[in-house]
Design a protein around this motif. Structure first.
Motif, mmCIF file in Angstrom:
data_model
loop_
_atom_site.group_PDB
_atom_site.id
_atom_site.type_symbol
_atom_site.label_atom_id
_atom_site.label_comp_id
_atom_site.label_asym_id
_atom_site.label_seq_id
_atom_site.Cartn_x
_atom_site.Cartn_y
_atom_site.Cartn_z
ATOM 1 N N ILE A 56 0.837 -1.204 0.000
ATOM 2 C CA ILE A 56 0.000 0.000 0.000
ATOM 3 C C ILE A 56 0.873 1.256 0.000
ATOM 4 O O ILE A 56 0.515 2.279 -0.580
ATOM 5 N N SER A 57 2.042 1.169 0.637
ATOM 6 C CA SER A 57 2.964 2.317 0.716
ATOM 7 C C SER A 57 3.853 2.446 -0.512
ATOM 8 O O SER A 57 4.768 3.262 -0.532
ATOM 9 N N GLY A 58 3.598 1.638 -1.526
ATOM 10 C CA GLY A 58 4.339 1.771 -2.774
ATOM 11 C C GLY A 58 5.527 0.849 -2.941
ATOM 12 O O GLY A 58 6.235 0.931 -3.942
ATOM 13 N N VAL A 59 5.776 -0.027 -1.991
ATOM 14 C CA VAL A 59 6.878 -0.984 -2.101
ATOM 15 C C VAL A 59 6.315 -2.245 -2.747
ATOM 16 O O VAL A 59 5.575 -2.999 -2.132
ATOM 17 N N LYS A 60 6.646 -2.435 -4.031
ATOM 18 C CA LYS A 60 6.024 -3.510 -4.805
ATOM 19 C C LYS A 60 6.765 -4.848 -4.727
ATOM 20 O O LYS A 60 6.168 -5.896 -4.932
ATOM 21 N N ASP A 61 8.069 -4.818 -4.462
ATOM 22 C CA ASP A 61 8.820 -6.072 -4.402
ATOM 23 C C ASP A 61 10.054 -5.903 -3.520
ATOM 24 O O ASP A 61 10.325 -4.826 -2.996
ATOM 25 N N GLU A 62 10.804 -6.997 -3.366
ATOM 26 C CA GLU A 62 11.972 -6.978 -2.480
ATOM 27 C C GLU A 62 13.066 -6.043 -2.981
ATOM 28 O O GLU A 62 13.764 -5.420 -2.182
ATOM 29 N N ASP A 63 13.222 -5.952 -4.296
ATOM 30 C CA ASP A 63 14.249 -5.055 -4.841
ATOM 31 C C ASP A 63 13.941 -3.601 -4.483
ATOM 32 O O ASP A 63 14.827 -2.852 -4.079
ATOM 33 N N MET A 64 12.684 -3.222 -4.619
ATOM 34 C CA MET A 64 12.289 -1.864 -4.286
ATOM 35 C C MET A 64 12.483 -1.612 -2.793
ATOM 36 O O MET A 64 12.950 -0.550 -2.384
ATOM 37 N N LEU A 65 12.140 -2.596 -1.967
ATOM 38 C CA LEU A 65 12.330 -2.468 -0.517
ATOM 39 C C LEU A 65 13.807 -2.304 -0.191
ATOM 40 O O LEU A 65 14.191 -1.452 0.601
ATOM 41 N N ARG A 66 14.646 -3.102 -0.821
ATOM 42 C CA ARG A 66 16.087 -3.032 -0.590
ATOM 43 C C ARG A 66 16.620 -1.649 -0.965
ATOM 44 O O ARG A 66 17.412 -1.061 -0.229
ATOM 45 N N GLU A 67 16.164 -1.115 -2.097
ATOM 46 C CA GLU A 67 16.597 0.220 -2.529
ATOM 47 C C GLU A 67 16.172 1.280 -1.519
ATOM 48 O O GLU A 67 16.966 2.169 -1.169
ATOM 49 N N LYS A 68 14.933 1.211 -1.056
ATOM 50 C CA LYS A 68 14.445 2.187 -0.067
ATOM 51 C C LYS A 68 15.264 2.106 1.215
ATOM 52 O O LYS A 68 15.624 3.121 1.799
ATOM 53 N N LEU A 69 15.550 0.885 1.654
ATOM 54 C CA LEU A 69 16.327 0.719 2.885
ATOM 55 C C LEU A 69 17.742 1.250 2.723
ATOM 56 O O LEU A 69 18.292 1.857 3.651
ATOM 57 N N GLU A 70 18.333 1.041 1.555
ATOM 58 C CA GLU A 70 19.678 1.572 1.306
ATOM 59 C C GLU A 70 19.677 3.101 1.331
ATOM 60 O O GLU A 70 20.586 3.712 1.873
ATOM 61 N N LYS A 71 18.636 3.706 0.749
ATOM 62 C CA LYS A 71 18.537 5.168 0.768
ATOM 63 C C LYS A 71 18.372 5.683 2.194
ATOM 64 O O LYS A 71 18.999 6.667 2.592
#
Length: 81
Positions: A56-71
């Protein structure tokens, strides 16, 4: 090695390793298994809920989550003043 062979080896190891259970121990084991099943169901429900919140918050998959966490990690380590 086949799966059947490994199953037979497991049975022999288990039979040699564990003593037969008393009736009370059987009841205790069943209660422990029921408790573990409840805990697992609860954890699965939590995982599903957190996953839905991420989607719902826009994180569609693990890659996107990983990128957000790195940022986020980079912003914490090197905050802009």
């Amino acid at each position: 090695m086949t799966a059947e062979y490994l199953d037979e080896v497991d049975k022999v190891i288990d039979a040699n390793h564990f003593e037969p259970l008393t009736e009370i121990q059987v009841v205790e084991h069943k209660a422990r298994l029921d408790t573990l099943e409840y805990v697992v169901e609860t954890l699965n429900t939590l995982r599903e809920s957190y996953t839905k919140e991420l989607i719902i918050s826009g994180v569609k998959d693990e890659d996107m989550l990983r990128e957000k966490l790195e940022k986020i990690r980079a912003q914490i380590e090197n905050p802009k003043e």
